[in-house]
Scaffold this motif. Sequence first.
Motif, PDB file in Angstrom:
ATOM      1  N   MET A  95       0.851  -0.981  -0.076  1.00 14.09           N
ATOM      2  CA  MET A  95       0.021  -0.078   0.042  1.00 14.09           C
ATOM      3  C   MET A  95       0.773   1.387   0.020  1.00 14.09           C
ATOM      4  N   LYS A  96       0.421   2.186  -0.715  1.00 15.35           N
ATOM      5  CA  LYS A  96       1.200   3.459  -0.820  1.00 15.35           C
ATOM      6  C   LYS A  96       0.321   4.730  -0.400  1.00 15.35           C
ATOM      7  N   LEU A  97       0.858   5.710   0.103  1.00 13.33           N
ATOM      8  CA  LEU A  97       0.130   6.899   0.603  1.00 13.33           C
ATOM      9  C   LEU A  97       0.824   8.065   0.275  1.00 13.33           C
ATOM     10  N   TYR A  98       0.059   9.128   0.114  1.00 12.06           N
ATOM     11  CA  TYR A  98       1.012  10.455  -0.499  1.00 12.06           C
ATOM     12  C   TYR A  98       1.578  11.144   0.860  1.00 12.06           C
ATOM     13  N   ASN A  99       2.921  11.139   0.665  1.00 10.32           N
ATOM     14  CA  ASN A  99       3.844  11.562   1.981  1.00 10.32           C
ATOM     15  C   ASN A  99       4.020  13.204   1.734  1.00 10.32           C
ATOM     16  N   THR A 100       3.407  13.950   2.762  1.00 12.97           N
ATOM     17  CA  THR A 100       3.445  15.289   2.808  1.00 12.97           C
ATOM     18  C   THR A 100       5.113  15.782   2.782  1.00 12.97           C
ATOM     19  N   LEU A 101       5.728  15.116   3.368  1.00  8.19           N
ATOM     20  CA  LEU A 101       7.137  15.548   3.536  1.00  8.19           C
ATOM     21  C   LEU A 101       7.841  15.394   2.015  1.00  8.19           C
ATOM     22  N   THR A 102       7.773  14.250   1.394  1.00 11.04           N
ATOM     23  CA  THR A 102       8.508  13.812   0.256  1.00 11.04           C
ATOM     24  C   THR A 102       7.834  14.339  -0.951  1.00 11.04           C
ATOM     25  N   ARG A 103       6.492  14.723  -0.832  1.00  6.49           N
ATOM     26  CA  ARG A 103       5.554  14.981  -2.029  1.00  6.49           C
ATOM     27  C   ARG A 103       5.441  13.765  -3.146  1.00  6.49           C
ATOM     28  N   ASN A 104       5.393  12.494  -2.586  1.00  2.00           N
ATOM     29  CA  ASN A 104       5.490  11.479  -3.526  1.00  2.00           C
ATOM     30  C   ASN A 104       4.558  10.302  -2.921  1.00  2.00           C
ATOM     31  N   LEU A 105       4.169   9.538  -3.549  1.00  4.82           N
ATOM     32  CA  LEU A 105       3.684   8.294  -3.182  1.00  4.82           C
ATOM     33  C   LEU A 105       4.468   7.323  -2.640  1.00  4.82           C
ATOM     34  N   ASP A 106       4.416   7.076  -1.366  1.00  8.27           N
ATOM     35  CA  ASP A 106       5.493   6.247  -0.797  1.00  8.27           C
ATOM     36  C   ASP A 106       4.811   5.051  -0.148  1.00  8.27           C
ATOM     37  N   ASP A 107       5.515   4.117   0.044  1.00  6.60           N
ATOM     38  CA  ASP A 107       5.161   2.690   0.642  1.00  6.60           C
ATOM     39  C   ASP A 107       5.140   3.142   2.173  1.00  6.60           C
ATOM     40  N   VAL A 108       3.880   2.468   2.617  1.00  2.15           N
ATOM     41  CA  VAL A 108       3.628   2.409   4.000  1.00  2.15           C
ATOM     42  C   VAL A 108       4.383   1.639   4.739  1.00  2.15           C
ATOM     43  N   ASN A 109       5.241   2.233   5.691  1.00  2.00           N
ATOM     44  CA  ASN A 109       6.157   1.610   6.557  1.00  2.00           C
ATOM     45  C   ASN A 109       6.177   1.828   7.859  1.00  2.00           C
TER      46      ASN A 109
END
Length: 235
Positions: A1-15
């Motif tokens: 699952m990926k979520l939009y990461n406010t810090l990186t401004r990317n869709l990142d894996d949920v870790n």
Amino acid sequence: MKLYNTLTRNLDDVNPLRDKHISLYTCGLTVYSQPHIGNWVAYIYWDILVRTLKASGYNVTRVQNITDVGHLTSDEDAGEDKMLKGALKEGLTAWEVAEKYIAIADDEAYTQLGLIRPDHMPRATEYIPQQIAFVEELERKGFTYKLDDGVYFDTSKLKDYGQLARLDIEGLRFGARVADSGKKNPTDFAVWKFSDPSEKRDMEWDSPWGVGFPGWHLECSVMARELLGDQIDIH
């Protein structure tokens, strides 16, 4: 699952910080008036997020606050407390207004809309000692200063302040009301507000700095920390 990461401004894996366990904090209502469709749209988004995380195999611990004190009518830490304003409008005490709209919101969200109830629903007024202790901790570390109307967090002492929102700190300009407040920086915010000595509030507490009430920016930090720990997965 990926979520939009406010810090990186990317869709990142949920870790998650802990394997397959998500700690989640969502912002609840300020309970001074009838909730509206905008409130419920946000609640529905968060409900979908929780359901999706669970369907993806994660365990979720969710905290959603109830702001029952300290949310002023202006984001510049000015104006009336919304709870006090609601109390005056309805001829009730601030405590009675809180109870009235907590009950209404609970019925509308979890009975009528059928949303998943958060694991914890803390009220800001239940965590006053912890909030005072939090301000004392900030004070010891040199992050606060005192003005006539309250104790403020000095955002210039935090070198990465505004990183998540990518605030243009240098480009911000004081508005007329902010300039008159005496704040050191336009981004500074109140962590403890002083009561007006000429009137008795329904909700006020003794503190090392004077009788008053917490600033609403502080409340969620304290409740999240108390119930989820120093670091959380999703806010």
